[in-house]
Design an enzyme around this catalytic site. Structure first.
Site, short mmCIF file in Angstrom:
data_model
loop_
_atom_site.label_atom_id
_atom_site.label_comp_id
_atom_site.label_asym_id
_atom_site.label_seq_id
_atom_site.Cartn_x
_atom_site.Cartn_y
_atom_site.Cartn_z
N HIS A 51 -50.30 -1.60 6.42
CA HIS A 51 -49.90 -3.00 6.41
C HIS A 51 -48.46 -3.14 6.91
O HIS A 51 -47.71 -2.16 7.01
CB HIS A 51 -50.02 -3.57 5.01
CG HIS A 51 -51.46 -3.82 4.61
ND1 HIS A 51 -51.81 -4.37 3.41
CD2 HIS A 51 -52.62 -3.60 5.28
CE1 HIS A 51 -53.14 -4.48 3.35
NE2 HIS A 51 -53.65 -4.01 4.47
N GLU A 53 -45.72 -4.30 5.59
CA GLU A 53 -44.64 -3.88 4.70
C GLU A 53 -44.42 -2.36 4.77
O GLU A 53 -43.30 -1.88 4.73
CB GLU A 53 -44.97 -4.26 3.24
CG GLU A 53 -45.14 -5.75 3.00
CD GLU A 53 -46.58 -6.23 3.19
OE1 GLU A 53 -47.25 -5.77 4.14
OE2 GLU A 53 -47.02 -7.07 2.41
N CYS A 78 -50.00 -7.60 -0.64
CA CYS A 78 -51.29 -7.42 -1.34
C CYS A 78 -51.11 -6.69 -2.66
O CYS A 78 -50.17 -5.92 -2.85
CB CYS A 78 -52.30 -6.74 -0.44
SG CYS A 78 -51.87 -5.06 0.01
N GLU A 292 -69.68 -19.78 24.50
CA GLU A 292 -69.49 -19.97 25.95
C GLU A 292 -70.63 -20.75 26.62
O GLU A 292 -70.79 -20.69 27.83
CB GLU A 292 -69.31 -18.60 26.63
CG GLU A 292 -67.93 -18.01 26.42
CD GLU A 292 -67.51 -17.04 27.52
OE1 GLU A 292 -68.06 -17.10 28.63
OE2 GLU A 292 -66.62 -16.20 27.25
N GLY A 294 -74.90 -22.69 26.40
CA GLY A 294 -74.79 -23.76 27.36
C GLY A 294 -74.59 -25.10 26.68
O GLY A 294 -74.15 -25.19 25.55
N ARG A 295 -74.96 -26.12 27.43
CA ARG A 295 -74.67 -27.46 26.99
C ARG A 295 -75.28 -27.78 25.63
O ARG A 295 -74.62 -28.34 24.76
CB ARG A 295 -75.20 -28.48 28.01
CG ARG A 295 -74.85 -29.86 27.59
CD ARG A 295 -75.42 -30.95 28.40
NE ARG A 295 -74.62 -32.15 28.18
CZ ARG A 295 -74.78 -32.98 27.17
NH1 ARG A 295 -75.72 -32.77 26.28
NH2 ARG A 295 -73.98 -34.03 27.04
#
Ligand code: AOF
Ligand code: ZN
Length: 355
Positions: A51, A53, A78, A292, A294-295
Site C-alpha cells: 500500500h 503508506e 487500512c 462500446e 451497439g446502439r
C-alpha cells in the site's frame, strides 16, 4: 491553498501513477513531511502489492525522523489484514504522531476503523482534506463499493449528423465503418487498459467480429463481456480465441461450450437484467466496464440511467442516413477535447464528475 492541501495534492498526484494497475483496489498516494520538508513518498503501485503508506515509509532514509513527522494519505489507512498487513499498524509501529487523511475508505472491513485504531493509540488524525477530489479520483472504487456494481463508461463515435453506422442493404455483408480518427482510436485503447471489463451487445459482436483487446497502448486487456441472448455469435469469432477471458450472458444453456477462457452465465432477460449482470460482474472483481456499443445496448443503459460517464466522439463526416446515435440529451455537464476530435464528457451524477 492551505499547507495541508498542498501536501494532499501531491498525494493525489502520486496516486494516479497507479492508474490501470490497482483495480479492484483504489489508487492511493502518501507523503511524509518533517518540519516543512517532504522526506518520503509512495503510492499503491499494483493490486496485491504494498500500500501507499508502506512505500512512503520505506522511502524515508532516516527513520528516526518519523517520530516527529506527519503522514498525508489520500485514503484512510487500512485496519484489516488483506493481501497486506494493516497500514494503521505500520503508522503506530513507526510512532508517526500525526496523520492527515483525504477521505474515509468505503470498504466495509475498514470504513472508520483505520481512523479509530490510530486515535486509540493517541495519534492525531484529521480527515477531509481535499475529500471531494480524492473521492472523484477513485470514483470507480467508490461506485463499486457503494452501489454493488462496476463504474460504467459509455463510449461511441458519431457523425456530425448523428449516426453511428451506415445504413446497409439487405444481404450486404456487415462491416465496421470507421468514424473515429487514428488518434482517438489510440486513446480508446488507453481507456481499455485502464478498465476492468469491456462490454458489447450481440449485433456488434456478430457484425464486427471484434477482438476487444488493448493493442495501441501498454497495459492489460479488459475482460470481454458480451450479451448474447440467443447464443448467436459464431464459434470461430475472435472473442473465442482464448487470448482473453470472455464472459457471455445468455438465456440459452451453453455450459457444455464453456472453457477456461469462455464463461457462460445463464441469465433471465427480464426487467432486472442489467442490475443482475452488473452485480455478477462486481462479484467477479470487475469494478469498471467500458460499453462500446451497439446502439441498443447503449440506449438501454441510458434509459434506465445505469451509467456514470460517457465519451462521445463527433467526427466531421455526415452519413445522411443510417443507425442513429444513442439519445443522451439532457445530461451534458462537461465538454472537452479528446484527441483531435471533439468529445463530450457527460455524467449522471455531479459527485463523480471528472476533476
Ligand atoms: C491503504 N492504502 O494504498 C490502499 C488501500 O488486499 P489488500 O491488503 O491490498 O487491501 C485492499 C483494500 O485496502 C482495498 O479494498 C481498500 O479498502 C484498501 N486500500 N488502503 O491503506 C492503500 N490501496
Ligand atoms: Zn493499507
Amino acid at each position: 491553498m492551505t499547507v495541508e492541501e498542498k501536501y494532499m495534492y501531491r498525494c493525489l498526484q502520486l496516486a494516479q501513477n497507479g492508474r490501470g494497475f490497482t483495480s479492484p483496489n483504489p489508487m492511493v498516494g502518501a507523503v511524509i513531511v518533517h518540519q516543512g520538508k517532504i522526506i518520503g513518498e509512495g503510492y499503491h503501485r499494483q493490486y496485491g502489492k504494498a500500500h501507499a503508506e508502506v512505500n512512503a515509509v520505506n522511502s524515508v532514509k532516516d527513520k528516526a525522523l518519523l517520530k516527529d513527522s506527519t503522514i498525508y494519505v489520500s485514503l484512510e489507512p487500512c485496519s484489516h489484514h488483506g493481501k497486506t498487513p494493516p497500514c494503521a499498524q505500520l503508522i503506530i509501529d513507526n510512532q508517526i504522531p500525526k496523520v492527515v487523511v483525504a477521505c474515509l475508505d468505503p470498504y466495509p472491513a475498514v470504513s472508520g476503523r483505520g481512523i479509530k485504531m490510530l486515535q486509540d493509540r493517541g495519534i492525531e488524525v484529521s480527515v477531509g482534506v481535499l475529500e471531494k477530489e480524492a473521492q472523484a479520483l477513485n470514483r470507480v472504487f467508490f461506485t463499486a463499493q457503494t452501489r454493488n456494481r462496476p463504474y460504467i463508461y459509455l463510449k461511441w463515435a458519431q457523425t456530425q449528423d448523428g449516426f453511428i453506422d451506415k445504413e446497409r442493404c439487405d444481404g450486404e455483408k456487415p462491416q465496421p465503418t470507421p468514424i473515429s480518427n487514428e488518434f482517438s482510436r489510440m486513446l480508446v485503447h488507453k481507456k481499455r487498459a485502464e478498465t476492468a471489463g469491456i462490454m458489447i451487445g450481440t449485433n456488434t459482436a456478430v457484425n464486427d467480429n471484434p477482438s476487444l483487446t488493448t493493442r495501441f497502448w501498454y497495459g492489460k486487456n479488459p475482460v470481454r463481456i458480451i450479451i448474447d441472448r440467443q447464443g448467436r455469435i459464431p464459434s470461430g469469432y475472435q472473442l473465442f480465441d482464448g487470448k482473453v477471458k470472455t464472459i457471455i450472458f445468455t438465456e440459452k444453456d451453453l455450459y457444455e461450450k464453456q472453457s477456461d477462457s469462455v464463461i457462460y452465465i445463464r441469465t433471465d432477460f427480464n426487467e432486472s437484467l442489467f442490475e443482475n449482470i452488473f452485480s455478477i460482474l462486481k462479484s467477479h472483481k470487475i469494478d469498471s466496464v467500458l460499453v462500446e456499443g451497439g446502439r441498443e445496448l447503449l440506449q438501454s443503459l441510458i434509459d434506465i440511467q445505469m451509467w456514470d460517464e460517457a465519451y462521445i466522439e463527433t467526427s466531421n463526416a455526415c452519413f445522411g442516413k443510417g443507425v442513429k446515435a444513442p439519445d443522451i440529451r439532457g445530461y451534458v455537464l462537461n465538454k472537452g477535447h479528446w484527441g483531435t476530435s471533439e468529445y463530450v464528457h457527460l455524467s449522471t451524477t455531479d459527485t463523480y464528475k471528472i476533476i
